[in-house]
Design an enzyme around this catalytic site. Structure first.
Site, short mmCIF file in Angstrom:
data_model
loop_
_atom_site.label_atom_id
_atom_site.label_comp_id
_atom_site.label_asym_id
_atom_site.label_seq_id
_atom_site.Cartn_x
_atom_site.Cartn_y
_atom_site.Cartn_z
N HIS A 246 -3.94 -3.05 -1.88
CA HIS A 246 -4.56 -4.28 -2.40
C HIS A 246 -5.69 -4.73 -1.49
O HIS A 246 -5.69 -5.84 -0.99
CB HIS A 246 -3.49 -5.38 -2.53
CG HIS A 246 -2.44 -5.11 -3.55
ND1 HIS A 246 -1.68 -6.10 -4.12
CD2 HIS A 246 -2.03 -3.95 -4.14
CE1 HIS A 246 -0.83 -5.57 -4.99
NE2 HIS A 246 -1.02 -4.27 -5.01
N GLY B 243 0.83 -1.18 0.00
CA GLY B 243 0.00 0.00 0.00
C GLY B 243 0.87 1.23 0.00
O GLY B 243 1.99 1.23 0.55
N HIS C 262 -4.39 -6.62 -10.95
CA HIS C 262 -3.55 -5.97 -9.95
C HIS C 262 -4.40 -5.50 -8.75
O HIS C 262 -4.48 -6.20 -7.76
CB HIS C 262 -2.80 -4.82 -10.64
CG HIS C 262 -1.78 -4.15 -9.78
ND1 HIS C 262 -0.68 -3.49 -10.29
CD2 HIS C 262 -1.69 -3.99 -8.44
CE1 HIS C 262 0.03 -2.98 -9.30
NE2 HIS C 262 -0.56 -3.28 -8.17
N HIS D 178 -3.11 3.71 -3.03
CA HIS D 178 -3.07 2.42 -3.70
C HIS D 178 -2.91 1.33 -2.65
O HIS D 178 -1.93 1.30 -1.91
CB HIS D 178 -1.90 2.38 -4.69
CG HIS D 178 -1.68 1.01 -5.27
ND1 HIS D 178 -2.69 0.30 -5.86
CD2 HIS D 178 -0.57 0.22 -5.35
CE1 HIS D 178 -2.20 -0.87 -6.29
NE2 HIS D 178 -0.93 -0.94 -5.98
N ASP E 145 -23.03 7.32 -3.59
CA ASP E 145 -22.62 8.46 -2.77
C ASP E 145 -21.17 8.86 -3.05
O ASP E 145 -20.76 9.98 -2.73
CB ASP E 145 -22.78 8.14 -1.29
CG ASP E 145 -24.21 8.36 -0.81
OD1 ASP E 145 -24.87 9.29 -1.30
OD2 ASP E 145 -24.67 7.61 0.07
N SER F 36 8.40 4.78 -3.17
CA SER F 36 7.63 3.59 -3.53
C SER F 36 7.91 3.18 -4.97
O SER F 36 8.04 4.03 -5.85
CB SER F 36 6.14 3.91 -3.38
OG SER F 36 5.37 2.92 -4.03
N SER F 37 7.99 1.88 -5.21
CA SER F 37 8.25 1.42 -6.58
C SER F 37 7.09 1.78 -7.51
O SER F 37 7.25 1.79 -8.73
CB SER F 37 8.50 -0.09 -6.59
OG SER F 37 7.43 -0.76 -5.98
N TYR G 253 -25.95 17.76 1.52
CA TYR G 253 -25.59 16.87 2.62
C TYR G 253 -24.57 17.60 3.51
O TYR G 253 -23.75 18.36 3.03
CB TYR G 253 -24.99 15.60 2.03
CG TYR G 253 -24.55 14.57 3.05
CD1 TYR G 253 -25.42 13.58 3.49
CD2 TYR G 253 -23.26 14.58 3.56
CE1 TYR G 253 -25.02 12.62 4.40
CE2 TYR G 253 -22.85 13.62 4.48
CZ TYR G 253 -23.73 12.65 4.89
OH TYR G 253 -23.32 11.70 5.80
#
Lengths: 236, 236, 236, 236
Positions: A96, A27, A168, A94, A119, A73-74, A226
């Site tokens: 998983h 992540g 992915h 990002h 929403d 990060s890669s 809202y």
């Protein structure tokens, strides 16, 4: 430099863990300062338990390190591709997360089956094509961003702030790092409920378009009603 | 005014979170004082972490704010429609809990497949029709309440204290805000076990009617014998 | 003797519990010292709550107790069979984690459906055949190891650091006890997401081979570029 | 009277909650003293949070209250029917745990699909028939016990220490209240993994009989070799 952005990115990375969206170290969250043209992103392969705000790596839009001793990060080239193409966004998450990743692996968009989805996402969350062997070889991470941008040719990034990369997992975004994480959480819930909905009724067609629009617009855009008026104590 | 009702509503809102029924800020509980004709309800879009009892907004049956500086929940007109139609009820809970929402999105009632369900709901938990485009445009939230009331034309609200709004999610109620939340929790568990039951045996027909009635009546109504006699220490 | 190995094995056993991989007491981790030819393993049927580092039992490659007052795990012969056959490994984890066990019970390999899987396993995670009645009678635990070794005749243990024993559950390994547990966690997540992927799209064929290879190799082997350079602060 | 048994029953009731087996207040554990012919059981409808050891109600085999001011669990007659019929047992746990209840509602036995199941249950966990309307009317709770006893006419209660009551849920037992709860936990895990196994491979036939027997007997009976010798420090 950009201490506040680094702090936002650091906290958003920890929120990924807090919300149970992260599997192992899979992540990363980034934030982008449009004026300076600089992105702050989580360093690669560093455990969340030991992460500090100062570990966030600063890179420019071409991926050159501006500040930081660790490797970014890669997935950095994928993030940069999105910031270059989507002018409206200021944060990317990002992770998983389980159910959104399942749809990505199934190479199926997440249909809008209800108002929980509507929403946050003004329609189905799309899935990209697989990268070609050549794209993988030439620039895997950069082309991961490219296939997302390609898929959004006729979509508005802030109306559907997430994409599934085939085989992915999801990339989510927003105007800030915190909003990107919130959209990832909303995506994961929508994906889980979608799986259960399809189990309960495999033939369901989804939410009528006029309810989808209504729900999205009562929370987003100029007619949104809202929440609280500006200036009134508002949280979240 | 109505400090005790506000406190009950405040605590019931936090219980939604404690029981894991709430996805993001999608949830609200209200309570109604029949004598005064006043409802207390969670303010719109305020995070649970910062909510205080005094934040609860008081509105009358027509939706006019009686007390409170914040906007009431955007679902207020749906709550009021239920209090107007169902004289027996004193609390309403609305949360997009995962499995009950899956049935709502599947536009399928939750069948009574076992005694866990029958202990709380005297039959299947019904699902409404979708609102029409006109209903959405004219008064979305009010008509959300209307389709529930319409669906309950021949049902008793305290015998089946929950409804699924098609494409949206569950509304649950009871004589108090706490009971409404408890019914939401029971509904979510019944919905999850129903999904798993249908996975294990797609052809199952459900609980025989005489067992359903027995289970509901041993806990509810004049012949109930579950629990302790009045005056004896009784909790929960 | 081997106090450090015992400590590693002790901590890895507790990590099985921490990550929710263990059902009841069904789990054990071992570590192997190649120079001394000695394995440290959890004692049999001792609750995790009362386990101490000194409780780890030391046995040689033939299963003779070298040190320790308690019986070693009843799965000891299976662990030893793997250490004898797979020269590269230094740790083994065995837990009846829910989704990996479901595939083992289904006698189905876990296909590589996405990059979460490919980051840890260079292909499908294979399933063994059932043991024969004679193998069960003669040496149940030793032959459990034997069918894994047999199944890996043409596979590299560190490229696919896990196997499913038919009707039983997963065995995972790595160069250390901690890595074995980490691979068990990765396997469980990959298995859960695989079940959900197949629910969302029963016809999915899996990740293209060139993406699978790319993902495995960017984290493992001489061309790996994930994480930090050696000498730089690196965690996890 | 029987303070130790009450304490065991009290703690076993709390363990139901700790292990997540209980939905709302749907759960009760009892213990039986064979010499005195007296059962200790949880009072009816009392919340777990406020339960005290002294609240446990003592009743004799005919259901007469021997000690205690509260009503015993409404399932008392079902517990007593089992203690009368199964001489070997000393504890019973009843909880509407999610996956075991799903099989009960599906009116399907839980097949033995793997060694996790076989370690606790020497074969499929059977499901009873539905009670007839007359049985429900005459003595609902007593006849709930009766259909279990009827279903076990040719089964040994300590070899398969659990039954599913059709449309209701599981009853589990053991030589002590704690063992009954442990068997409920094992049943719930076996049921969950069975659902996932059937999702992964709907045609799976189950564990070969010779592996089933081997696993059950290495943990139970005179040839058991799992765990530690008597006199050696043994936990759990």
């Amino acid at each position: 430099m950009l201490a506040d952005l680094k702090k936002q990115v650091f906290e958003a990375n920890l929120d990924l863990v807090k919300h149970g969206l992260v599997i192992l170290t899979f992540g990363n969250v980034s934030g982008f300062d449009r004026k300076k043209g600089v992105m702050a992103i989580k360093p690669s392969g560093v455990s969340y338990a030991k992460l500090r705000p100062a570990d966030m790596v600063l890179v420019d839009l071409e991926g050159k390190i501006v500040e930081g001793k660790l490797n970014p990060s890669s997935d950095t080239p994928a993030h940069l591709a999105l910031y270059r193409a989507f002018q409206e966004i200021g944060g990317i998450a990002h992770a998983h997360s389980e159910y959104a990743t399942a749809f990505a692996q199934a190479v199926k968009e997440i249909p809008c089956l209800g108002t929980t989805h509507a929403d946050h996402f003004n329609g189905a969350v799309p899935v990209t094509r697989f990268l070609t062997a050549k794209e993988v070889k030439d620039d895997y991470e950069g082309n991961t961003g490219k296939v997302i941008v390609e898929r959004f040719a006729r979509l508005k990034p802030l109306e559907i702030p997430a994409a599934l990369v085939a085989g992915h997992g999801p990339f989510c975004w927003g105007t800030t790092p915190a909003e990107a994480v919130k959209n990832n959480l909303a995506l994961e819930k929508a994906a889980k409920v979608a799986v259960m909905t399809l189990l309960a009724n495999p033939k369901i067609k989804g939410l009528p378009a006029y309810i989808l629009r209504k729900h999205f617009l009562r929370k987003h855009g100029p007619q949104a009603y809202y929440g609280q008026k500006k200036g009134v104590r508002k949280h979240e």
